[in-house]
Enzyme design. Sequence first.
Site: not given
Length: 488
Positions: A16, A18, A168
């Site tokens: 991922d 961001d 996250d």
Amino acid sequence: MTPHIHQLPLQAVLFDMDGTLVDTERLWWEAVEQVAGRPLTEADQPDVLGRPVEHTAAWLATASDRTEADLAAELHREFAARVRTGIVPRPGALDLLDALAAAGVPAALVTASPRAVADVVLDALGAHRFAASVTADDTTRTKPAPDPYRAACRALGVDPAACVAVEDTETGVASAEAAGCAVLAVPSLAPIGTAPGRTVRDSLAGVTVQELRRMVTPELRVMSWNLWLGGSEVDDHRAKQLKVILESGADVVGLQETGGTAAQELAEALGWHHHRAGENLGVISRHPITARFGDPDVGFYGAAGVRIAVAPGHEVDVWTAHLHYTPYGPYESAFDGLAAPELIAHEELRLTQMRDALERVAGSSAEGVPVVLVGDFNCPSHLDWPDVAWPVTKAAEEAGFADSYREAHPDPAAEPGHTWSPIHPVHEDGSGRPEPQDRIDYVLHRGLTVRDARTLVTGSPRPWPDVAGNDWPSDHAAVVTTFALPVK
């Protein structure tokens, strides 16, 4: 002796963007606050974190007279401006990307951000570090749907089950797990809970390629332990048992001599699941127990089993067995001088008990479900005595069970693996004769791969009868084996 280790390949790592590789969750949060015209709160997180621009724009539109398209365009502008001036790699991110490149493991970027923003980040991180990238512009559905991770796997030509996704947010974790990837979760702003097949770390700093390889193949650490009359011979035995189990790293423990209540009490103290069978046998497991096998009212000797859900698509049957202690072959050999034919003939009771256990295991087995059989068999192994074909362990071998300790340590002379007895250096009859030391506790398996196996005794136990203060609350050593589960 080097353990027998079989390492399955890690085909790719899917990142991922961001909040995972770069510290843009804060920038995205600030951009949304700017467009919303108000500070955001924890209650806003489900509609902001890990969500594509279109979702957040639609959410903002419900409290605005502006159109979703207008809000989305402003979110794009605000976020892109912040990325260009404020992008910061997350701790450990670049080191891990470079380690993967050195190991020949491809990396991909999988983000719910649009291509325009992702390309800015790729330029900042070094586009050469990524073999592929998937953005919100590249799939009809984005996270939490599995489509982005499936698209990345197709682009790389890899199997999702052989990949680790690094995320996250709960939204991203849901996407990766739905695609069939193992997940390393590194929460940025909101916590992420643990789950089977998921590893949670505070940071990417210190994460190694080897650690990611292990995530591809779920592990199960199994312990066999005779508690010695529930541990009652040792002061504070329950607290000492808990300490041993926690420090062993075991995921599931097959118990013998539970004293009736040990399995339940240990499981409750650990927050684990348990199965109690009769007054002597039990299994405790950090993983959910989905089925229970065998006679729940089994006598002091016998076998009992459970099925546990280790990870999505991975179940394992774990059985614990306790066989009768007399006549005891090592005594008959060392003290009475019996020859191999007599020693073998005297194993008939234990052989009958083992055959009964194996029949019960066969009756509950399911196709594709590996089986672990642990226990105190009260007899040596035919793999350890070159001149005695001990029939109990041979019966298990003939039923398809492999001895995990001997797989890891093939030479019995170099690694005897004795489990009887850490507190009996001399025979307890007062004669002063040395106590025969032998391997009588086992972790057998069918359908798994052994990564390592060891015997376990903590501290320096004082010999019988001065045992009340021992840190080790048993008269047996435990056996602990780490298995790799088969790839689904």
